[in-house]
Write a protein that holds these residues in place. Structure first.
Motif, PDB file in Angstrom:
ATOM      1  N   GLN A  28       0.820  -1.206   0.000  1.00 45.82           N
ATOM      2  CA  GLN A  28       0.000   0.000   0.000  1.00 45.82           C
ATOM      3  C   GLN A  28       0.852   1.254   0.000  1.00 45.82           C
ATOM      4  O   GLN A  28       0.491   2.268  -0.593  1.00 45.82           O
ATOM      5  CB  GLN A  28      -0.909  -0.006   1.234  1.00 45.82           C
ATOM      6  CG  GLN A  28      -1.989  -1.076   1.166  1.00 45.82           C
ATOM      7  CD  GLN A  28      -2.759  -1.189   2.476  1.00 45.82           C
ATOM      8  OE1 GLN A  28      -2.314  -0.676   3.513  1.00 45.82           O
ATOM      9  NE2 GLN A  28      -3.897  -1.857   2.429  1.00 45.82           N
ATOM     10  N   MET A  29       2.006   1.188   0.687  1.00 44.55           N
ATOM     11  CA  MET A  29       2.886   2.348   0.778  1.00 44.55           C
ATOM     12  C   MET A  29       3.663   2.587  -0.502  1.00 44.55           C
ATOM     13  O   MET A  29       3.940   3.715  -0.869  1.00 44.55           O
ATOM     14  CB  MET A  29       3.872   2.190   1.938  1.00 44.55           C
ATOM     15  CG  MET A  29       3.235   2.287   3.307  1.00 44.55           C
ATOM     16  SD  MET A  29       4.438   1.938   4.598  1.00 44.55           S
ATOM     17  CE  MET A  29       5.599   3.290   4.346  1.00 44.55           C
ATOM     18  N   ALA A  30       4.038   1.521  -1.197  1.00 42.63           N
ATOM     19  CA  ALA A  30       4.906   1.628  -2.369  1.00 42.63           C
ATOM     20  C   ALA A  30       4.375   2.596  -3.419  1.00 42.63           C
ATOM     21  O   ALA A  30       5.101   3.466  -3.896  1.00 42.63           O
ATOM     22  CB  ALA A  30       5.152   0.258  -2.973  1.00 42.63           C
ATOM     23  N   PRO A  31       3.051   2.500  -3.796  1.00 46.95           N
ATOM     24  CA  PRO A  31       2.564   3.454  -4.783  1.00 46.95           C
ATOM     25  C   PRO A  31       2.661   4.899  -4.292  1.00 46.95           C
ATOM     26  O   PRO A  31       2.922   5.812  -5.056  1.00 46.95           O
ATOM     27  CB  PRO A  31       1.093   3.030  -4.971  1.00 46.95           C
ATOM     28  CG  PRO A  31       1.059   1.595  -4.557  1.00 46.95           C
ATOM     29  CD  PRO A  31       2.052   1.496  -3.430  1.00 46.95           C
ATOM     30  N   GLN A  32       2.454   5.116  -2.971  1.00 47.40           N
ATOM     31  CA  GLN A  32       2.547   6.455  -2.434  1.00 47.40           C
ATOM     32  C   GLN A  32       3.972   6.998  -2.543  1.00 47.40           C
ATOM     33  O   GLN A  32       4.189   8.162  -2.823  1.00 47.40           O
ATOM     34  CB  GLN A  32       2.102   6.458  -0.971  1.00 47.40           C
ATOM     35  CG  GLN A  32       0.631   6.075  -0.801  1.00 47.40           C
ATOM     36  CD  GLN A  32       0.242   5.968   0.665  1.00 47.40           C
ATOM     37  OE1 GLN A  32       1.034   6.322   1.538  1.00 47.40           O
ATOM     38  NE2 GLN A  32      -0.960   5.506   0.926  1.00 47.40           N
ATOM     39  N   MET A  33       4.965   6.138  -2.307  1.00 47.56           N
ATOM     40  CA  MET A  33       6.356   6.559  -2.387  1.00 47.56           C
ATOM     41  C   MET A  33       6.747   6.883  -3.816  1.00 47.56           C
ATOM     42  O   MET A  33       7.628   7.688  -4.069  1.00 47.56           O
ATOM     43  CB  MET A  33       7.273   5.457  -1.840  1.00 47.56           C
ATOM     44  CG  MET A  33       6.995   5.067  -0.401  1.00 47.56           C
ATOM     45  SD  MET A  33       7.593   6.286   0.762  1.00 47.56           S
ATOM     46  CE  MET A  33       9.247   5.675   1.031  1.00 47.56           C
ATOM     47  N   LEU A  89      10.952   6.776  -3.765  1.00 48.46           N
ATOM     48  CA  LEU A  89      11.827   6.775  -2.596  1.00 48.46           C
ATOM     49  C   LEU A  89      12.071   5.378  -2.048  1.00 48.46           C
ATOM     50  O   LEU A  89      12.981   5.174  -1.239  1.00 48.46           O
ATOM     51  CB  LEU A  89      11.241   7.670  -1.500  1.00 48.46           C
ATOM     52  CG  LEU A  89      11.146   9.156  -1.872  1.00 48.46           C
ATOM     53  CD1 LEU A  89      10.563   9.951  -0.717  1.00 48.46           C
ATOM     54  CD2 LEU A  89      12.511   9.708  -2.260  1.00 48.46           C
ATOM     55  N   ALA A  90      11.268   4.418  -2.491  1.00 48.73           N
ATOM     56  CA  ALA A  90      11.497   3.031  -2.070  1.00 48.73           C
ATOM     57  C   ALA A  90      12.590   2.371  -2.906  1.00 48.73           C
ATOM     58  O   ALA A  90      13.098   1.308  -2.548  1.00 48.73           O
ATOM     59  CB  ALA A  90      10.208   2.222  -2.172  1.00 48.73           C
ATOM     60  N   GLN A  91      12.964   3.018  -4.018  1.00 48.14           N
ATOM     61  CA  GLN A  91      13.931   2.417  -4.938  1.00 48.14           C
ATOM     62  C   GLN A  91      15.213   3.229  -5.089  1.00 48.14           C
ATOM     63  O   GLN A  91      16.276   2.680  -5.356  1.00 48.14           O
ATOM     64  CB  GLN A  91      13.287   2.242  -6.332  1.00 48.14           C
ATOM     65  CG  GLN A  91      12.057   1.349  -6.357  1.00 48.14           C
ATOM     66  CD  GLN A  91      12.386  -0.084  -6.002  1.00 48.14           C
ATOM     67  OE1 GLN A  91      13.458  -0.581  -6.329  1.00 48.14           O
ATOM     68  NE2 GLN A  91      11.465  -0.750  -5.329  1.00 48.14           N
ATOM     69  N   VAL A  92      15.142   4.551  -4.930  1.00 43.53           N
ATOM     70  CA  VAL A  92      16.306   5.399  -5.179  1.00 43.53           C
ATOM     71  C   VAL A  92      17.400   5.139  -4.142  1.00 43.53           C
ATOM     72  O   VAL A  92      17.122   4.842  -2.979  1.00 43.53           O
ATOM     73  CB  VAL A  92      15.898   6.885  -5.155  1.00 43.53           C
ATOM     74  CG1 VAL A  92      15.504   7.335  -3.762  1.00 43.53           C
ATOM     75  CG2 VAL A  92      17.020   7.763  -5.696  1.00 43.53           C
ATOM     76  N   THR A  93      18.647   5.240  -4.583  1.00 45.59           N
ATOM     77  CA  THR A  93      19.765   5.056  -3.656  1.00 45.59           C
ATOM     78  C   THR A  93      20.009   6.350  -2.874  1.00 45.59           C
ATOM     79  O   THR A  93      19.720   7.449  -3.377  1.00 45.59           O
ATOM     80  CB  THR A  93      21.057   4.696  -4.402  1.00 45.59           C
ATOM     81  OG1 THR A  93      21.451   5.803  -5.229  1.00 45.59           O
ATOM     82  CG2 THR A  93      20.859   3.443  -5.265  1.00 45.59           C
ATOM     83  N   PRO A  94      20.534   6.264  -1.664  1.00 45.41           N
ATOM     84  CA  PRO A  94      20.853   7.475  -0.900  1.00 45.41           C
ATOM     85  C   PRO A  94      21.800   8.405  -1.663  1.00 45.41           C
ATOM     86  O   PRO A  94      21.672   9.629  -1.595  1.00 45.41           O
ATOM     87  CB  PRO A  94      21.502   6.923   0.376  1.00 45.41           C
ATOM     88  CG  PRO A  94      20.937   5.552   0.533  1.00 45.41           C
ATOM     89  CD  PRO A  94      20.777   5.039  -0.864  1.00 45.41           C
ATOM     90  N   GLN A  95      22.767   7.818  -2.392  1.00 48.73           N
ATOM     91  CA  GLN A  95      23.734   8.643  -3.130  1.00 48.73           C
ATOM     92  C   GLN A  95      23.057   9.449  -4.232  1.00 48.73           C
ATOM     93  O   GLN A  95      23.342  10.643  -4.415  1.00 48.73           O
ATOM     94  CB  GLN A  95      24.825   7.755  -3.742  1.00 48.73           C
ATOM     95  CG  GLN A  95      25.954   8.534  -4.405  1.00 48.73           C
ATOM     96  CD  GLN A  95      26.684   9.429  -3.431  1.00 48.73           C
ATOM     97  OE1 GLN A  95      27.078   8.986  -2.352  1.00 48.73           O
ATOM     98  NE2 GLN A  95      26.853  10.702  -3.785  1.00 48.73           N
TER      99      GLN A  95
END
Length: 237
Positions: A28-33, A89-95
């Protein structure tokens, strides 16, 4: 079945149910991110002066500075904002996120300081007056001492990058001259009133590497009414 077996089975069922519930919440959160958020577009501010009438700075220099460098920074800031708004934001790297936020900060500072720079130029020489003139004398000893410090800070930035910023610090309730070596170094907590661009694009076409002559031309062309307006607004912060 023993009591121990029943308790083990119940515990296992509970863990399974918890895992399933967590997985459902994550889905449920993934689409929001990943959902893009609206980002306001910034429009370049037009020049409010006739660039051909600013003494000491050529019209060609001011037009290329405004229409080229400043406009490109606005375009860059808009592009970064658009990219950030679409990040998952669930997939992007911190860098990756860190690089974008670093570039966003630099472009944000650059666009704001450029707007203050151009708004601070006048077609006719003026002198500070009113509350700002009083504050310059109070915080620097005199207007002439402020000019001497401002000029020297500019001359220290002779490597072709940086800004000299006259700002109001609400915490100390006083004026300060700030020295920044690049667009990322914004004075924390201060409100810029006047900004002198010390990047090569601001002076090289007219003065080559003679930054002292450029600084003198800028100081002579300051529109103090703009700085005083910003000062009055800053005092309410």
């Amino acid at each position: 079945m023993t009591d121990i077996s029943r308790r083990s089975l119940a515990a296992g069922a509970g863990l399974l149910a918890g895992a399933l519930a967590f997985g459902t919440r994550a889905q449920q959160m993934a689409p929001q991110m990943a959902t893009a958020i609206p980002v306001p577009k910034i429009t370049p501010k037009p020049l409010v002066i006739n660039p051909d009438k600013v003494k000491g700075l050529s019209g060609d220099l001011l037009r290329s500075h405004h229409d080229g460098v400043y406009a490109e920074e606005v375009k860059k800031l808009n592009a970064i904002g658009e990219e950030l708004s679409k990040l998952d934001l669930a997939q992007v790297t911190p860098q990756k996120l860190g690089d974008l936020k670093r570039d966003e900060q630099a472009a944000h500072n650059s666009t704001l300081l450029h707007e203050i720079y151009f708004d601070g130029l006048s077609e006719a020489p003026t002198q500070p007056s009113g509350l700002l003139a009083q504050a310059l004398s109070r915080d620097f000893g005199s207007f002439d001492r402020w000019k001497a410090e401002f000029r020297l800070i500019g001359e220290s930035l002779n490597a072709g990058s940086g800004w000299v910023i006259l700002a109001y610090a609400p915490r100390e309730k006083r004026l300060l001259n700030h020295r920044t070596e690049n667009d990322s170094m914004a004075p924390a907590g201060s409100v810029p009133l006047l900004a002198m661009d010390m990047y090569e694009h601001a002076y090289a076409a007219d003065y080559g590497t003679d930054t002292a002559k450029y600084i003198e031309a800028f100081v002579q062309a300051i529109k103090w009414t703009s700085a005083e307006r910003l000062y009055r607004e800053a005092m309410r912060v």
